[in-house]
Design an enzyme around this catalytic site. Structure first.
Site, PDB file in Angstrom:
ATOM      1  CE  LYS A  13      -2.127  -1.132   3.840  1.00  0.00           C
ATOM      2  NZ  LYS A  13      -1.449  -2.412   4.161  1.00  0.00           N
ATOM      3  NE  ARG A  88      -4.756  -1.088   9.605  1.00  0.00           N
ATOM      4  CZ  ARG A  88      -3.667  -0.590   9.040  1.00  0.00           C
ATOM      5  NH1 ARG A  88      -3.646   0.636   8.600  1.00  0.00           N
ATOM      6  NH2 ARG A  88      -2.615  -1.349   8.899  1.00  0.00           N
ATOM      7  NE  ARG A 122       7.753  -2.223   6.427  1.00  0.00           N
ATOM      8  CZ  ARG A 122       6.460  -2.509   6.575  1.00  0.00           C
ATOM      9  NH1 ARG A 122       5.620  -2.202   5.629  1.00  0.00           N
ATOM     10  NH2 ARG A 122       6.033  -3.064   7.665  1.00  0.00           N
ATOM     11  NE  ARG A 155       6.075  -0.248  10.126  1.00  0.00           N
ATOM     12  CZ  ARG A 155       5.044  -0.314   9.283  1.00  0.00           C
ATOM     13  NH1 ARG A 155       5.114   0.347   8.143  1.00  0.00           N
ATOM     14  NH2 ARG A 155       3.977  -1.007   9.565  1.00  0.00           N
ATOM     15  NE  ARG A 166       1.501  -4.827  11.075  1.00  0.00           N
ATOM     16  CZ  ARG A 166       2.585  -4.680  10.339  1.00  0.00           C
ATOM     17  NH1 ARG A 166       3.742  -5.154  10.737  1.00  0.00           N
ATOM     18  NH2 ARG A 166       2.520  -4.052   9.180  1.00  0.00           N
TER      19      ARG A 166
HETATM   20  P1  AP5 Z   1       4.831  -1.662   1.935  1.00  0.00           P
HETATM   21  O1  AP5 Z   1       4.633  -0.742   0.789  1.00  0.00           O
HETATM   22  O2  AP5 Z   1       5.507  -1.131   3.162  1.00  0.00           O
HETATM   23  O3  AP5 Z   1       3.448  -2.380   2.321  1.00  0.00           O
HETATM   24  P2  AP5 Z   1       2.231  -1.831   3.182  1.00  0.00           P
HETATM   25  O4  AP5 Z   1       1.018  -2.519   2.657  1.00  0.00           O
HETATM   26  O5  AP5 Z   1       2.248  -0.340   3.203  1.00  0.00           O
HETATM   27  O6  AP5 Z   1       2.626  -2.469   4.582  1.00  0.00           O
HETATM   28  P3  AP5 Z   1       2.480  -1.914   6.053  1.00  0.00           P
HETATM   29  O7  AP5 Z   1       3.137  -2.955   6.939  1.00  0.00           O
HETATM   30  O8  AP5 Z   1       2.969  -0.505   6.182  1.00  0.00           O
HETATM   31  O9  AP5 Z   1       0.967  -1.967   6.236  1.00  0.00           O
HETATM   32  P4  AP5 Z   1       0.174  -1.946   7.502  1.00  0.00           P
HETATM   33  O10 AP5 Z   1      -1.151  -1.706   6.932  1.00  0.00           O
HETATM   34  O11 AP5 Z   1       0.280  -3.120   8.387  1.00  0.00           O
HETATM   35  O12 AP5 Z   1       0.910  -0.820   8.371  1.00  0.00           O
HETATM   36  P5  AP5 Z   1       0.544   0.688   8.678  1.00  0.00           P
HETATM   37  O13 AP5 Z   1       1.786   1.462   8.675  1.00  0.00           O
HETATM   38  O14 AP5 Z   1      -0.602   1.140   7.841  1.00  0.00           O
HETATM   39  O15 AP5 Z   1       5.624  -2.935   1.368  1.00  0.00           O
HETATM   40  C1  AP5 Z   1       6.126  -3.944   2.235  1.00  0.00           C
HETATM   41  C2  AP5 Z   1       7.545  -4.365   1.791  1.00  0.00           C
HETATM   42  O16 AP5 Z   1       7.455  -5.024   0.532  1.00  0.00           O
HETATM   43  C3  AP5 Z   1       8.540  -3.222   1.586  1.00  0.00           C
HETATM   44  O17 AP5 Z   1       9.802  -3.645   1.986  1.00  0.00           O
HETATM   45  C4  AP5 Z   1       8.518  -2.962   0.062  1.00  0.00           C
HETATM   46  O18 AP5 Z   1       9.754  -2.451  -0.376  1.00  0.00           O
HETATM   47  C5  AP5 Z   1       8.252  -4.364  -0.471  1.00  0.00           C
HETATM   48  N1  AP5 Z   1       7.425  -4.385  -1.684  1.00  0.00           N
HETATM   49  C6  AP5 Z   1       6.285  -3.693  -1.923  1.00  0.00           C
HETATM   50  N2  AP5 Z   1       5.767  -4.007  -3.131  1.00  0.00           N
HETATM   51  C7  AP5 Z   1       6.596  -4.950  -3.654  1.00  0.00           C
HETATM   52  C8  AP5 Z   1       6.606  -5.684  -4.852  1.00  0.00           C
HETATM   53  N3  AP5 Z   1       5.650  -5.541  -5.797  1.00  0.00           N
HETATM   54  N4  AP5 Z   1       7.609  -6.567  -5.063  1.00  0.00           N
HETATM   55  C9  AP5 Z   1       8.558  -6.735  -4.159  1.00  0.00           C
HETATM   56  N5  AP5 Z   1       8.627  -6.077  -2.973  1.00  0.00           N
HETATM   57  C10 AP5 Z   1       7.643  -5.188  -2.735  1.00  0.00           C
HETATM   58  O19 AP5 Z   1      -0.025   0.550  10.163  1.00  0.00           O
HETATM   59  C11 AP5 Z   1       0.814   0.224  11.260  1.00  0.00           C
HETATM   60  C12 AP5 Z   1      -0.011   0.202  12.536  1.00  0.00           C
HETATM   61  O20 AP5 Z   1      -0.607   1.503  12.777  1.00  0.00           O
HETATM   62  C13 AP5 Z   1      -1.219  -0.762  12.541  1.00  0.00           C
HETATM   63  O21 AP5 Z   1      -0.843  -2.069  12.907  1.00  0.00           O
HETATM   64  C14 AP5 Z   1      -2.136  -0.080  13.579  1.00  0.00           C
HETATM   65  O22 AP5 Z   1      -1.714  -0.349  14.893  1.00  0.00           O
HETATM   66  C15 AP5 Z   1      -1.930   1.396  13.303  1.00  0.00           C
HETATM   67  N6  AP5 Z   1      -2.899   1.950  12.342  1.00  0.00           N
HETATM   68  C16 AP5 Z   1      -2.613   2.494  11.106  1.00  0.00           C
HETATM   69  N7  AP5 Z   1      -3.735   2.886  10.488  1.00  0.00           N
HETATM   70  C17 AP5 Z   1      -4.764   2.587  11.329  1.00  0.00           C
HETATM   71  C18 AP5 Z   1      -6.175   2.721  11.240  1.00  0.00           C
HETATM   72  N8  AP5 Z   1      -6.766   3.249  10.151  1.00  0.00           N
HETATM   73  N9  AP5 Z   1      -6.928   2.299  12.291  1.00  0.00           N
HETATM   74  C19 AP5 Z   1      -6.366   1.779  13.403  1.00  0.00           C
HETATM   75  N10 AP5 Z   1      -5.030   1.605  13.542  1.00  0.00           N
HETATM   76  C20 AP5 Z   1      -4.239   2.003  12.514  1.00  0.00           C
END
Ligand code: AP5
Length: 218
Positions: A13, A88, A122, A155, A166
């Protein structure tokens, strides 16, 4: 264009949100990034959010909705925005309906095995937030961001047991959003397996087609 990117943790994402944002000159709003900033600042919100984030749990809706609303209301979002990691829960999606109209929801899908490989490898830049991967997208110089020279780190929520948590939370609380947006006729699936360039091309072709349709409807 107001767009949501849905998908499990590690589905790309953040990576693809950044690319789409550059292509269409619209900001990407990541609630994960916003929350991590608050944690770093040790603000009241950050202190409350940290214990949920470290355990891989969702931060309570009221806190996330408040921070999201503040960011969408900024003038930089007047020509559109990309939401990464929000909504979410169904409750968050309903709150969003009162704040903004959503045109397109992209749903990134990929296997459990790929998710684990992506999350555990990552690397994120401490300074500018750029995302790398130890194997797939390595930085030119070990541990250093290509863009700003900042230090790369893993992270806190990348630990195996937290990742499993998660993923469970995603299945229970976030996956129902797929049907929520499917029923509104604005959900489009994207196969997120494959290299970044390949997935990015799939997204860009899909978006070109959808935006053409949107413009015809206005
Ligand atoms: P990446 O782009 O980082 O993937 P992502 O989907 O953004 O993963 P996240 O772990 O950031 O998602 P998340 O939803 O768990 O975390 P968030 O920060 O939102 O890609 C992942 C890896 O793969 C990278 O190394 C990248 O380089 C590689 N990659 C990507 N595409 C690729 C490809 N095509 N081929 C090869 N490699 C590739 O949330 C964190 C925490 O915050 C949550 O757990 C929660 O506690 C809180 N939070 C955030 N938003 C909310 C909400 N709306 N409500 C409640 N709590 C929330």
């Amino acid at each position: 264009m107001n767009l949501i990117i849905l998908g499990p943790p590690g589905s790309g994402k953040g990576t693809h949100g950044e690319i789409i944002g550059k292509d269409y000159s619209i900001p990407k709003i990541s609630t994960g990034d916003l929350l991590r900033k608050e944690v770093k600042r040790k603000s009241e919100l950050g202190i409350k959010a940290k214990k949920y984030m470290d355990a891989g749990l969702l931060v309570p809706d009221n806190l996330v909705i408040e921070i999201l609303k503040k960011n969408i209301e900024r003038s930089s979002c007047k020509n559109g925005f990309i939401l990464d990691g929000f909504p979410r829960t169904i409750n968050q999606a309903m709150a969003l309906e009162k704040i903004a109209h959503i045109d397109i929801v992209l749903n990134l899908s990929l296997s459990h095995k790929t998710i684990i490989e992506r999350i555990t490898g990552r690397l994120t830049c401490k300074k500018c937030g750029a995302i790398y991967h130890i194997k797939n997208i390595p930085p030119k110089k070990d541990g250093i961001c290509d863009i700003c020279g900042g230090k790369l780190y893993q992270r806190e929520d990348q630990k195996k047991e937290v990742v499993e948590n998660r993923l469970n939370i995603y299945e229970k609380q976030t996956k129902p959003l797929i049907d929520f947006y499917k029923n509104k006729g604005i959900l489009f699936n994207v196969n997120a397996e494959g290299e970044v360039d390949v997935v990015s091309k799939r997204i860009s072709e899909l978006l070109k087609r959808l935006i053409k349709q949107l413009n015809q409807n206005y």
